[in-house]
Design a protein around this motif. Structure first.
Motif, mmCIF file in Angstrom:
data_model
loop_
_atom_site.group_PDB
_atom_site.id
_atom_site.type_symbol
_atom_site.label_atom_id
_atom_site.label_comp_id
_atom_site.label_asym_id
_atom_site.label_seq_id
_atom_site.Cartn_x
_atom_site.Cartn_y
_atom_site.Cartn_z
ATOM 1 N N SER A 1 34.012 -18.205 -43.306
ATOM 2 C CA SER A 1 32.658 -18.577 -42.914
ATOM 3 C C SER A 1 32.666 -19.150 -41.499
ATOM 4 C CB SER A 1 32.067 -19.600 -43.894
ATOM 5 O OG SER A 1 32.810 -20.796 -43.880
ATOM 6 N N LEU A 2 31.535 -19.024 -40.827
ATOM 7 C CA LEU A 2 31.441 -19.405 -39.418
ATOM 8 C C LEU A 2 31.385 -20.920 -39.254
ATOM 9 C CD1 LEU A 2 31.100 -17.879 -36.635
ATOM 10 C CD2 LEU A 2 28.653 -18.378 -36.856
ATOM 11 N N ILE A 3 32.233 -21.456 -38.376
ATOM 12 C CA ILE A 3 32.137 -22.865 -37.989
ATOM 13 C C ILE A 3 31.031 -23.007 -36.952
ATOM 14 C CG2 ILE A 3 33.295 -24.837 -36.938
ATOM 15 C CD1 ILE A 3 35.956 -23.562 -37.713
ATOM 16 N N GLY A 4 31.083 -22.148 -35.930
ATOM 17 C CA GLY A 4 30.119 -22.201 -34.840
ATOM 18 C C GLY A 4 30.543 -21.249 -33.740
ATOM 19 N N ALA A 5 29.904 -21.377 -32.593
ATOM 20 C CA ALA A 5 30.206 -20.497 -31.462
ATOM 21 C C ALA A 5 30.493 -21.335 -30.228
ATOM 22 C CB ALA A 5 29.034 -19.556 -31.192
ATOM 23 N N ILE A 6 31.527 -20.961 -29.496
ATOM 24 C CA ILE A 6 31.819 -21.608 -28.220
ATOM 25 C C ILE A 6 31.332 -20.700 -27.106
ATOM 26 C CG2 ILE A 6 34.195 -20.707 -28.130
ATOM 27 C CD1 ILE A 6 34.922 -23.412 -26.716
ATOM 28 N N THR A 7 30.705 -21.288 -26.102
ATOM 29 C CA THR A 7 30.018 -20.525 -25.061
ATOM 30 C C THR A 7 30.372 -21.028 -23.676
ATOM 31 O OG1 THR A 7 28.130 -20.062 -26.506
ATOM 32 C CG2 THR A 7 27.745 -19.880 -24.137
ATOM 33 N N LEU A 8 30.624 -20.118 -22.763
ATOM 34 C CA LEU A 8 30.751 -20.415 -21.339
ATOM 35 C C LEU A 8 29.529 -19.835 -20.653
ATOM 36 C CD1 LEU A 8 33.877 -20.038 -19.084
ATOM 37 C CD2 LEU A 8 31.689 -19.065 -18.365
#
Length: 265
Positions: free
Chosen positions: A217-224
């Motif tokens: 399951s998804l923890i979250g998204a990291i974004t630059l």
């Protein structure tokens, strides 16, 4: 901590939902759906309905994709005040700082609350021309690379439920092509990252990648995110590699955290 409930025979649903949420307001509290159903005398279907209501509003979040819950990321400051080192934001934070230092650009980590994506950790670039975090703190699920990562990794049934509500959320109220969106989401799942060009703010490009619990399951998204003139194609390729690597490190850290918790239990 044991969950306490009194008078469950004549327990109004609203009060029951509130008391279920209050049972989480203890440092480190994690409860399973089964434990909540048992302590509050609710049926399985009612319990999951109550938990879904709380989860959609960000009051609780899924810990591991296995039916365990804790306080939600909408209350990140409250969770941090409880000094719980295993929240998704706490797991992601060192890797957000590491990526921001390596790239010199704005980096953020997002989680999903209902039909929107919330920024829980962020570090802005120190460069004179930079991307501000404010416009991406709370965005609908179909705008921007971070939101599309969350949308792409929803369960198919949940995505089908969410998509019709998102159609009216596009700026200006114009409908969008759901088939085209589905194709782009499939591409994100295949390649493991998303790229956005001016979807939230003109002149801004961003790259996002998903981080996962051991359960998948998804923890979250990291974004630059950076001004487009600094994130041209050659630099963009390097940014993709860095973001994907950071997401993988977050996933690995989540696995290690879960292993430590299991060993200590």
């Amino acid at each position: 901590m044991a969950i306490q409930a009194e008078g469950v025979e004549h327990y109004p649903s609203f009060e029951r939902i509130v008391d279920i949420w209050l049972s989480f307001v203890t440092p480190g509290a994690v409860h399973s759906a089964q434990a909540i159903a048992r302590e509050f005398g609710t049926s399985r279907s009612s319990t999951y309905r109550y938990l879904q209501i709380l989860r959609e509003r960000g009051l609780i979040e899924d810990v591991d994709g296995a039916g365990n819950y804790r306080l939600g990321s909408a209350f990140v400051n409250l969770v941090r005040s409880c000094e719980d080192p295993s929240t998704s934001a706490s797991i992601a934070e060192p890797f957000v700082h590491e990526l921001a230092l390596a790239s010199g650009e704005t980096v953020l980590f997002t989680t999903r609350i209902g039909d929107r994506v919330i920024c829980t950790v962020a570090l802005e670039s120190r460069q004179a021309v930079r991307v501000s975090v404010d416009p991406v703190r709370n965005v609908p699920l179909h705008l921007g690379s971070s939101a599309k990562v969350h949308l792409a990794y929803l369960e198919e049934q949940e995505r089908a439920r969410v998509l019709p509500r998102l159609r009216a959320a596009k700026p200006g109220g114009k409908p969008f092509d759901p088939q085209a969106l589905e194709r782009s989401l499939a591409a994100i799942r295949e390649q493991g990252y998303a790229i956005s060009d001016g979807e939230i703010e003109a002149g801004v490009r961003s790259v996002s990648a998903p981080a996962f619990f051991p359960s998948g399951s998804l923890i979250g998204a990291i974004t630059l995110a950076a001004p487009a003139f600094r994130l041209q194609d050659k630099v963009l390729k390097q940014a993709v590699l860095r973001v994907v690597a950071a997401a993988r490190h977050i996933s690995d850290a989540a696995t290690a955290t879960q292993s430590r918790r299991a060993s200590a239990a």
